[in-house]
Design an enzyme around this catalytic site. Structure first.
Site, mmCIF file in Angstrom:
data_model
loop_
_atom_site.group_PDB
_atom_site.id
_atom_site.type_symbol
_atom_site.label_atom_id
_atom_site.label_comp_id
_atom_site.label_asym_id
_atom_site.label_seq_id
_atom_site.Cartn_x
_atom_site.Cartn_y
_atom_site.Cartn_z
ATOM 1 N N GLY A 1 0.972 -1.275 -0.104
ATOM 2 C CA GLY A 1 0.083 -0.030 -0.080
ATOM 3 C C GLY A 1 0.867 1.148 0.081
ATOM 4 O O GLY A 1 1.942 1.343 -0.485
ATOM 5 N N LEU B 1 -3.773 -5.591 -5.822
ATOM 6 C CA LEU B 1 -2.528 -4.683 -5.808
ATOM 7 C C LEU B 1 -1.418 -5.122 -4.839
ATOM 8 O O LEU B 1 -1.676 -5.584 -3.712
ATOM 9 C CB LEU B 1 -3.265 -3.185 -5.077
ATOM 10 C CG LEU B 1 -2.232 -2.148 -4.949
ATOM 11 C CD1 LEU B 1 -1.798 -1.498 -6.234
ATOM 12 C CD2 LEU B 1 -3.027 -0.903 -3.974
ATOM 13 N N ASP B 2 -0.242 -5.070 -5.161
ATOM 14 C CA ASP B 2 1.001 -5.417 -4.417
ATOM 15 C C ASP B 2 0.968 -6.937 -4.119
ATOM 16 O O ASP B 2 1.833 -7.465 -3.060
ATOM 17 C CB ASP B 2 1.119 -4.496 -3.166
ATOM 18 C CG ASP B 2 1.400 -3.000 -3.442
ATOM 19 O OD1 ASP B 2 1.752 -2.643 -4.517
ATOM 20 O OD2 ASP B 2 0.886 -2.303 -2.530
ATOM 21 N N GLU B 3 -0.026 -7.658 -4.559
ATOM 22 C CA GLU B 3 0.076 -9.231 -4.482
ATOM 23 C C GLU B 3 0.508 -10.072 -5.759
ATOM 24 O O GLU B 3 0.475 -11.338 -5.407
ATOM 25 C CB GLU B 3 -1.403 -9.436 -4.235
ATOM 26 C CG GLU B 3 -2.067 -8.970 -2.839
ATOM 27 C CD GLU B 3 -1.494 -9.483 -1.746
ATOM 28 O OE1 GLU B 3 -1.029 -10.741 -1.663
ATOM 29 O OE2 GLU B 3 -1.371 -8.866 -0.635
#
Lengths: 286, 286, 286, 286
Positions: A203, A229-231
């Site tokens: 995040g 997101l960011d995964e």
């Protein structure tokens, strides 16, 4: 670095005896000179991964014939094959917002011959990153964006990418979240840099949160972009020690060096066809 | 390492001009020979931290007189002072469950003279770790625990710790969560090792979760224990690269080396009075 | 990074009791607000080193008065003092030959505000590095050199440096050995980057020799230049793992990243007055 | 770690097309299930290296038949083959002088199952290392040595090694130089730990010399022993940052951790047949 003009063969399938023999026998039949072979079996999932580089000049048959014959070998064994020719470099679009440290670094490496690709364009929602792009003579597209115009801006972006036949999108500190319409068009072909050692500080504002938590290392993560997101699958990560003397500003400055290195590494690995995606992970033959 | 027989003075207070001058002038008055001084100001919070080592033989006055005079200097400046004498080593209790790699490592370092302390006892909820303890001739206390007996077991533990006048508790892979009754009795005096680079993979089974996430680094974190699990002030962290070839078992094996190093470092830093707690962070003068 | 407009005081002398007290008492007298203090005593040689940063606005007296008073404190204690004012940034000359990776990196950092200095000029014995210099609008001096013209070229160089009142010379991969006439004019003020982890592979072609030896790490070293080639005081070093797959070309590519980081770090540390020279070593308060 | 009961095949030869196909076809013929394959071609020297792990249970033929058939494949292609069976672990002798940190670490790892071998004996020219050896119940042989008795001592040593059918000798800080009569009997089968990042500080007292030179990293190197002291093929190296605060004693303490890790890694890699010697270098399939 790849010193040869090669065909690079990437194979993924269920593991079973005889796979390496089948692939390498087919290459030997065509007189292919293997300059590097890498293999991995994931014994948890039973998946098989292989990457073979063959010098193009050694191949007795043409590209189409070689590819067609390969398909005949692959089909009964359930192999998914990808064939990449080093003389057909990938076409790359770099996306950036205001901070240009990753962009400048990638452009420098590209000019220095470290990144085997054609950089087709740089796209930004700001104009601050234009000067280094224009200096190297590349097209710079300014596509400003706001919550209201996001959908329209992404359509413009997709049109640009389509027209330029882009193979890889690099988010070089592009501070916008791409919507599924973009992500789904380039599966496994969008690389992002996140400024923390994921999954820590996913995040926004990771350096501020690292400072608040009082961690003794900071890091950076390059990964493929997915809808979460960011995964997405992680390609490369690195960390560096910090201590109580580091202010947020120091963390940001120190982190910039990590971001540059980790993003450049991921882009190079991808361009050299060294990364295979395995679910939400990667197999990296570096 | 501290090659001298020293008095170590640790100071925390609000920052203001003249603090270093006041402290060092007091030491100079007593003929104190400073062998090392470290200072840090946190400009976000306005807090001042200092650590000064003075050779004991240089001090013209006795311990009590020196401490009393110091208090008179500290009081009007709002300083919190702590005075530690190197010839009065801290008394340590090591707590362990089944895995003995951290315990064995700490015992080896203690025997080798790396850790300036008296190890007073080893306590375990299992018996597997008894042999290395008995080899070095230390008391080993077996305090088995179950959900039903936890309160009673902790009372036994506290009784042992009290009686032995323990200064520092080291959780050398002690796989039980200490209840507030224990934690509150030893504020800033319980060190734990967590087998991940916190805040990533807080909680149980971090190596399994790192493997699932496909991270390219793993790590270990030593921290002071507070009532919030895995949230206490971090003393030391380190990471090491891993790749797709690492199984969970490989991560566990590789991680053991990190855990040993990071815990031993934190314990040594604490024993040498190099760690000051600042809210939920640490200032480490290493 | 230094967030304040400061006076930085650097002290070197024989160790004796009362030094810190004398320095900080003098600062307190002038109402100086210390934002950071670092001290080191080398117990082998008996030397004392200190660095103190004071906010300029807190000082009750002017620069000359403060410096003069300091001299009166320093003299009887045998202190060598240096006073640096952050609002008078150092003037820097960058010297480069053909390879521009360190130069480009330093220019980027300077533009980004990471390096508190005035870059006054870039000098090269080739013209290849001119474009990035001209892009940022700096003077570029081409001083070609051959064995016959070396003496004359260095006189031209010295004239340029003198006229521009250069404080620091950075050899950003300048592949010429400076003669004693240059080195002696800038003692402790010429920083070089060597592309190995000195003392390993001193001299020419370190990556080739590292490859021949089959080492499993490579490195880079930034150091002050003395008359003994590759023997000056080391400021910063770093290493990175390599393996049998690395060709010489890979080592060179990988090493470029180390060189950039290690040189930039040394230059930043010097510009922030964090490096004290102690014989053939350095004390670095980073 | 090797989770399977395998046959490990190691191949070295001149590179030529068809090598991988020939090897893997032979394995497929015998129904061999490859669990891991690694290959390297040195394009400078034209040498080919391969390592293949096959599960033993998958092989349709017995050991002798499999080995004999392999020899018939290897001979016409000029391959040098080595076949290692994981259920026949190597027999190891550990040699040590006074400092027991590497020895204790190896013994702990062996007990913990990290090192797939039989430790047959520990030999020392001193008696100080006897206690940890006796605790784990291994034979400890005290063979004191002086310049006059060196030849005789080495004959005793060779007799012990011969009788115990030792496959690998580990010099775990054995501070004697083995004479050619010993080295030649165990080519590529003696591993030493040197306490510096070779080639820097080869020879005696590396930490003292590192301290004198003022380096900012120290390291450790594990390598095969050849007749040229500290010049044998390097298996593993690592480094760690140090600074001006580190005394020689600190370097020694810090270095001990590196030595333990780097020696244990080299021993594990050798025992798992992951190291191929290539002239004065190694190919390490880790």
């Amino acid at each position: 670095m790849q010193p040869f003009d090669t065909a690079c063969l990437l194979v993924t399938c269920r593991d079973r005896p005889g796979l390496i023999a089948a692939i390498t026998a087919y290459i030997a039949e065509h007189a292919g000179n293997i300059v590097r072979a890498d293999q991995h079996t994931d014994h948890d999932t039973g998946e098989f991964f292989m990457r073979v580089e063959v010098t193009r000049e050694s191949l007795r048959s043409g590209r189409e014939a070689f590819a067609a014959g390969l398909a005949r070998v692959a089909e009964p064994l359930g192999m998914q094959c990808r064939l990449e020719w080093a003389d057909r470099p990938k076409r790359v679009a770099l996306l950036v917002s205001k901070e240009d440290h990753c962009l400048s670094d990638l452009l420098w490496r590209w000019k220095a011959g470290e990144l085997p690709c054609e950089v087709a364009m740089v796209v930004s929602n700001h104009t601050t990153a234009a000067p280094p792009v224009e200096m190297v003579g590349l097209p710079f597209h300014h596509l400003p964006v706001s919550p209201e115009t996001k959908h329209r801006q992404e359509e413009q972006l997709l049109a640009l990418l389509d027209e330029a036949e882009i193979d890889l999108i690099v988010l070089a500190r592009y501070m916008q979240i791409l919507s599924p319409q973009v992500v789904q068009r380039y599966p496994g072909r969008i690389i992002n840099i996140h400024h923390s050692f994921l999954p820590a500080f996913a995040g926004a504002r990771p350096y501020h949160r690292a400072h608040e938590r009082g961690v003794k290392v900071i890091g950076a993560t390059s990964h493929y972009v997915t809808e979460d997101l960011d995964e997405g699958p992680i390609i490369s990560q690195t960390t560096v020690p910090v201590d109580h003397r580091h202010t947020v500003r120091d963390l940001i400055r120190t982190g910039r060096d990590l971001e540059r290195l980790v993003l450049a590494k991921a882009v190079r690995l991808h361009l050299e066809d060294r990364v295979l995606i395995a679910g939400n992970k990667t197999v990296v033959f570096d």
